[in-house]
Scaffold this motif. Structure first.
Motif, PDB file in Angstrom:
ATOM      1  N   GLU A 104      20.709  52.466 -36.849  1.00 46.70           N
ATOM      2  CA  GLU A 104      21.797  52.745 -35.917  1.00 46.70           C
ATOM      3  C   GLU A 104      21.456  52.326 -34.492  1.00 46.70           C
ATOM      4  OE1 GLU A 104      22.598  56.934 -36.506  1.00 46.70           O
ATOM      5  OE2 GLU A 104      24.345  56.431 -37.753  1.00 46.70           O
ATOM      6  N   PHE A 105      22.464  51.788 -33.807  1.00 43.79           N
ATOM      7  CA  PHE A 105      22.362  51.402 -32.404  1.00 43.79           C
ATOM      8  C   PHE A 105      23.609  51.917 -31.685  1.00 43.79           C
ATOM      9  CE2 PHE A 105      19.898  48.359 -34.733  1.00 43.79           C
ATOM     10  CZ  PHE A 105      18.833  48.008 -33.910  1.00 43.79           C
ATOM     11  N   TYR A 262      24.969  47.705 -23.117  1.00 45.71           N
ATOM     12  CA  TYR A 262      24.813  48.990 -22.442  1.00 45.71           C
ATOM     13  C   TYR A 262      23.326  49.235 -22.225  1.00 45.71           C
ATOM     14  CZ  TYR A 262      25.096  53.927 -21.237  1.00 45.71           C
ATOM     15  OH  TYR A 262      24.989  55.131 -20.581  1.00 45.71           O
ATOM     16  N   ALA A 263      22.903  49.221 -20.971  1.00 44.44           N
ATOM     17  CA  ALA A 263      21.478  49.393 -20.645  1.00 44.44           C
ATOM     18  C   ALA A 263      20.676  48.344 -21.422  1.00 44.44           C
ATOM     19  CB  ALA A 263      21.026  50.806 -20.937  1.00 44.44           C
ATOM     20  N   PRO A 287      13.531  44.692 -24.202  1.00 46.71           N
ATOM     21  CA  PRO A 287      13.342  44.398 -22.773  1.00 46.71           C
ATOM     22  C   PRO A 287      14.606  43.820 -22.140  1.00 46.71           C
ATOM     23  CG  PRO A 287      11.508  43.575 -24.079  1.00 46.71           C
ATOM     24  CD  PRO A 287      12.558  43.999 -25.056  1.00 46.71           C
ATOM     25  N   THR A 288      14.727  43.948 -20.854  1.00 49.87           N
ATOM     26  CA  THR A 288      15.908  43.508 -20.110  1.00 49.87           C
ATOM     27  C   THR A 288      16.299  42.075 -20.465  1.00 49.87           C
ATOM     28  OG1 THR A 288      15.285  44.946 -18.276  1.00 49.87           O
ATOM     29  CG2 THR A 288      16.893  43.214 -17.820  1.00 49.87           C
ATOM     30  N   ASP A 289      17.536  41.920 -20.909  1.00 44.64           N
ATOM     31  CA  ASP A 289      18.146  40.619 -21.215  1.00 44.64           C
ATOM     32  C   ASP A 289      17.497  39.880 -22.386  1.00 44.64           C
ATOM     33  OD1 ASP A 289      19.959  41.007 -19.183  1.00 44.64           O
ATOM     34  OD2 ASP A 289      18.845  39.813 -17.716  1.00 44.64           O
TER      35      ASP A 289
END
Length: 313
Positions: A104-105, A262-263, A287-289
């Motif tokens: 789940e995400f 989202y985040a 990690p970011t992006d």
């Protein structure tokens, strides 16, 4: 009564008692128990699922092809520094391959696709009309983030406009105003999860698996030929302003998709128009992006395999 007559009467009584005895076996319960014991256990890390509609065994060529699809997904998932869930569905054969398909995400904006489908169903059922005017309620409907309504908020919007903005621009205010037609986001999500997935969710933290998303897209794809409003949703997805993730230089103009962000949760779910079209749903948390380039990479890899190596030429 003669001795032989007595013997005959006793034997007859015993035979009748045997056949009409209440001591019987409940074969229905016995079969049910047997089926529960022998049911296969699903592998949630990497799994390949047959289409229920297909009774034919895969040819050696198809078996090798789907093994390559699964191996590519597995190897690429290992390269991601975070959590990944992916599902591929070959729309020619119905074959499904998943990597962490039941993980789940947070759904983010991928939830806007089944929301749009439910709005279309309400119109089909006569509960709503496309020219209905919905009133903007700042307390209930305002939300920062993606969309164009936020730049010039009007008192009312037609249902058709909100439907288009919800998908094409991933408009958060449009989404919330569509939720209002169900009595709010909680009631809308309850209806959505029950209808499409036959399950519940935490309403303040709505979650999808990649298999959930694939199931919804399969319904959209299979019904759009007989449901003009589903076709319209598909067209909105194909003409989205978000040219990233599954929309790569390789797939440009040939993918109907809906991103979600989202985040650290970065997702994309889409239908890709090769000669043998396929569904791909990818959910990431890392990690970011990092999820953006990861989704583009796996999309191009599977696109090339599906286009160049599919045995059903």
């Amino acid at each position: 009564m003669t001795l032989y007559g007595m013997i005959f009467s006793i034997c007859f009584f015993l035979i009748v008692s045997f056949f009409f005895s209440t001591h019987t076996v409940d074969y229905a319960n016995e079969t049910e128990t047997s089926e529960k014991i022998t049911a296969p256990i699903k592998n949630t890390s990497a799994s390949t699922v047959e289409s229920p509609a297909s009774e034919e065994k895969d040819s050696p060529e198809l078996t090798a092809f789907y093994h390559k699809i699964e191996q590519t997904m597995t190897d690429t998932a290992k390269s991601f520094n975070g959590d990944v869930g992916m599902t591929y569905v070959d729309l020619t054969t119905g074959k499904q391959v998943s990597i962490n398909g039941t993980k789940e995400f947070y759904s983010a904006s991928t939830i806007k696709v089944p929301l749009a489908m439910m709005i279309a169903d309400k119109v089909q059922n006569g509960d709503l009309k496309w020219d209905d005017q919905l009133t903007f309620n700042e307390k209930e409907d305002y939300e920062d983030g993606t969309g164009i309504i936020i730049n010039n908020i009007q008192p009312t919007y037609s249902l058709r406009t909100l439907q288009e903005y919800n998908i094409t621009y991933s408009d958060n205010i449009a989404k919330n105003m569509l939720y209002d037609t169900f009595g709010g986001d909680v009631e809308a999500k309850k209806a959505l999860y029950a209808h499409f997935l036959q399950k519940e969710t935490d309403w303040d933290d709505a979650k999808f698996t990649s298999e959930d998303a694939a199931k919804i897209l399969k319904m959209l794809y299979e019904e759009k030929s007989s449901n003009q409003e589903y076709q319209t949703i598909y067209d909105y997805m194909k003409n989205t302003v978000f040219h990233e993730r599954m929309d790569t230089p390789t797939t440009s103009g040939k993918v109907a998709h809906k991103i979600g962000s989202y985040a650290t949760f970065l997702h994309d779910i889409g239908i890709l128009e090769t000669e043998h079209p396929f569904i791909l749903t990818v959910f990431t948390n890392g990690p970011t992006d990092a999820g953006i380039s990861f989704i583009s990479t796996i999309t191009d890899q599977l696109w090339n395999i599906q286009r160049d190596e599919h045995p059903k030429k």
